[in-house]
Motif scaffolding. Structure first.
Motif, PDB file in Angstrom:
ATOM      1  N   PRO A   1       0.684  -1.208   0.231  1.00  0.00           N
ATOM      2  CA  PRO A   1      -0.017   0.036   0.096  1.00  0.00           C
ATOM      3  C   PRO A   1       0.920   1.171   0.100  1.00  0.00           C
ATOM      4  CG  PRO A   1       0.139  -0.949   2.044  1.00  0.00           C
ATOM      5  CD  PRO A   1       0.898  -1.783   1.348  1.00  0.00           C
ATOM      6  N   SER A   2       2.085   1.211   0.231  1.00  0.00           N
ATOM      7  CA  SER A   2       2.844   2.482   0.459  1.00  0.00           C
ATOM      8  C   SER A   2       3.196   3.402  -0.562  1.00  0.00           C
ATOM      9  CB  SER A   2       3.962   2.163   1.362  1.00  0.00           C
ATOM     10  OG  SER A   2       4.880   1.314   0.925  1.00  0.00           O
TER      11      SER A   2
ATOM     12  N   GLU B   1      -7.996   2.729   4.045  1.00  0.00           N
ATOM     13  CA  GLU B   1      -7.872   2.680   5.712  1.00  0.00           C
ATOM     14  C   GLU B   1      -6.541   2.346   6.244  1.00  0.00           C
ATOM     15  OE1 GLU B   1     -11.335   0.865   6.994  1.00  0.00           O
ATOM     16  OE2 GLU B   1     -10.438  -1.463   6.460  1.00  0.00           O
ATOM     17  N   ASP B   2      -5.920   1.518   5.452  1.00  0.00           N
ATOM     18  CA  ASP B   2      -4.494   1.277   5.826  1.00  0.00           C
ATOM     19  C   ASP B   2      -3.517   2.348   6.143  1.00  0.00           C
ATOM     20  OD1 ASP B   2      -1.393   0.152   5.570  1.00  0.00           O
ATOM     21  OD2 ASP B   2      -2.402  -1.619   5.312  1.00  0.00           O
ATOM     22  N   PRO B   3      -2.859   2.268   7.368  1.00  0.00           N
ATOM     23  CA  PRO B   3      -2.280   3.495   7.651  1.00  0.00           C
ATOM     24  C   PRO B   3      -0.985   3.858   6.812  1.00  0.00           C
ATOM     25  CG  PRO B   3      -2.261   1.904   9.711  1.00  0.00           C
ATOM     26  CD  PRO B   3      -3.229   1.257   8.678  1.00  0.00           C
ATOM     27  N   ASN B   4      -0.521   2.555   5.925  1.00  0.00           N
ATOM     28  CA  ASN B   4       0.712   2.752   5.163  1.00  0.00           C
ATOM     29  C   ASN B   4       0.128   3.393   3.837  1.00  0.00           C
ATOM     30  OD1 ASN B   4       2.633   1.788   6.838  1.00  0.00           O
ATOM     31  ND2 ASN B   4       1.697  -0.338   6.469  1.00  0.00           N
ATOM     32  N   CYS B   5      -1.185   3.382   3.817  1.00  0.00           N
ATOM     33  CA  CYS B   5      -1.538   3.935   2.337  1.00  0.00           C
ATOM     34  C   CYS B   5      -1.531   5.463   2.398  1.00  0.00           C
ATOM     35  CB  CYS B   5      -3.039   3.598   2.162  1.00  0.00           C
ATOM     36  SG  CYS B   5      -3.884   4.593   0.768  1.00  0.00           S
TER      37      CYS B   5
ATOM     38  N   SER C   1     -11.021   7.088   8.486  1.00  0.00           N
ATOM     39  CA  SER C   1      -9.978   6.437   9.198  1.00  0.00           C
ATOM     40  C   SER C   1      -8.630   6.784   8.946  1.00  0.00           C
ATOM     41  CB  SER C   1     -10.205   4.992   9.230  1.00  0.00           C
ATOM     42  OG  SER C   1      -9.649   4.558   8.263  1.00  0.00           O
ATOM     43  N   ASN C   2      -8.325   7.424   7.822  1.00  0.00           N
ATOM     44  CA  ASN C   2      -6.939   7.438   7.308  1.00  0.00           C
ATOM     45  C   ASN C   2      -6.959   8.842   6.335  1.00  0.00           C
ATOM     46  OD1 ASN C   2      -4.176   7.456   6.754  1.00  0.00           O
ATOM     47  ND2 ASN C   2      -4.478   5.945   5.005  1.00  0.00           N
TER      48      ASN C   2
END
Length: 426
Positions: A346-347, A372-376, A402-403
């Motif tokens: 995702p990053s 919603e992945d924090p690494n996105c 959420s992100n």
């Protein structure tokens, strides 16, 4: 004063005449002058050129885009360029109404003093084949060290394009960026250009041939040339070519070469079917670490092809940052596979264009798990006309909530949002 930027000022001819008095002063050592879009007419342009001609040795960069140069003004500028004391390295004359006469004079001046110019921007000039032939005489001169040439939208026909390609082939080692959008390259001209690309001394890094009427035969020759000399090209623009699956397969052989370090590939509107799309995705999967921008709009991707592409995206070595798949006939199954791949890696992705896909609520829910992945760190998302219902819209909104800190541009036209999707805390 060494650098003076006045882009967008209402200089007019009167203001430029005053500036010219400064430029012709023997104590003036200005090196960089930007007068883009300054409403300079023929009178001001001629005064400017005359001043530079009387004090020619210091200027290194000159930007005059969107001025009304006319052939007469360009002829005066040419007198400056042909002066042996002129050391100008960068000249930009985009959209300056330069006709064949002015273009020919400019090319002739550069030919008589060829060793300093590094970047030349002539987009939108009326080059014609005759003018380009004169320019070609400059390019084939062993003393010419030009590194960047922009002839986008210059009405170059097959004869001019062939002359240009031939000249570059005879002096191949300096050019790094070549822009030829909207030229009438034809397969014959592209074959000549291919002879340049396969030369081991050719170090071209950026090639833009968007909308150049390239058929399958020319595209195949181009791909074959790149395959034989794969290590230098970084940016390749082939929008609107008739690549076909056969041409893309040849290009794929170039992409899967371990020495290929291409970073930006544009194949929008290239008539790529499922077979070609699948070959392309497979090649990227086998050499995943260099590509940063991939444009495949208006191709017939189908779910099968997108699944292959997803295998590339989920590879930990894939660092792709921009992906455009507008109007690629992606169904829910392909969209879901794509979203799943992005979720597993995702990053890196920054820009994602999926306009016109049949995402459906199920596909958007999968995409939401990526968002919603924090690494996105996605910044630009286009889901226009993606058949998103209330359920998918709500999942998307929840994921973004959420992100929330990275997204900068969000396109959701033609979705079935409903009021519920806009209610706070829903």
């Amino acid at each position: 004063m060494r650098v003076l930027g006045l882009t967008g000022s209402e200089a007019g001819d009167s203001g430029v005449k005053h500036l010219s008095s400064f430029l012709e002063d023997p104590n003036c050592t200005l090196e960089n002058l930007n007068l883009d879009n300054c409403s300079i007419g023929e009178e001001g342009f001629t005064a400017l050129a005359s001043a530079l001609r009387s004090n020619p040795s210091h200027m290194r960069e000159l930007y005059l885009e969107e001025s009304d140069a006319t052939d007469s003004g360009v002829k005066h500028l040419s007198s400056f360029l042909e002066d042996p004391n002129c050391k100008l390295e960068k000249l930009r004359l985009k959209n300056c109404n330069i006709g064949e006469e002015g273009f020919t004079a400019l090319a002739s001046a550069l030919r008589s003093n060829p060793s300093h110019m590094r970047e030349l921007g002539l987009e939108g000039s009326k080059a014609t084949d005759s003018g380009v032939k004169h320019l070609s005489s400059l390019l084939e001169d062993p003393n010419c060290k030009l590194e960047e040439l922009n002839l986008d939208n210059c009405s170059i026909g097959e004869e001019g394009f062939t002359a240009l390609a031939s000249a570059l082939r005879s002096n191949p080692s300096h050019m790094r960026e070549l822009w030829l959008t909207e030229s009438k390259a034809t397969d014959s001209g592209v074959k000549h250009l291919s002879s340049l690309l396969e030369d081991p001394n050719c170090k071209l890094e950026v090639l833009n041939l968007n909308n150049c009427s390239i058929g399958e035969e020319g595209f195949t020759a181009l791909a074959s040339a790149l395959k034989s000399n794969p290590s230098h090209m970084r940016v390749l623009g082939l929008t609107g070519s008739e690549a076909g699956d056969s041409g893309v397969k040849h290009l794929s052989s170039f992409l899967e070469d371990p020495n290929c370090t291409l970073e930006n590939l544009n194949l929008d509107n290239c008539s790529i079917g499922e077979e070609g799309f699948t070959a392309l995705a497979s090649a990227l999967r086998s050499n995943p670490s260099h590509m940063r921008e991939l444009y495949l709009e208006e191709s017939d991707a189908t779910d099968s092809g997108v699944k292959h592409l997803s295998s590339f995206l989920e590879d930990p070595n894939c660092k792709l940052e921009k992906l455009r798949l507008k109007n690629c006939n992606i169904g829910e199954e392909g969209f879901t596979a794509l979203a799943s791949a992005l979720r597993s890696n995702p990053s890196h992705m920054r820009v994602l264009g999926l306009t016109g896909s049949e995402a459906g609520d199920s596909g958007v829910k999968h995409l939401s798990s990526f968002l919603e992945d924090p690494n996105c760190t996605l910044e630009n998302l286009n889901l226009d006309n993606c058949s998103i219902g209330e359920e998918g819209f709500t999942a998307l909104a929840s994921a973004l909530r959420s992100n929330p800190s990275h997204m900068r541009e969000l396109y959701l036209e033609e979705s079935d949002a409903t009021d519920s999707g806009f209610v706070p805390n829903h």
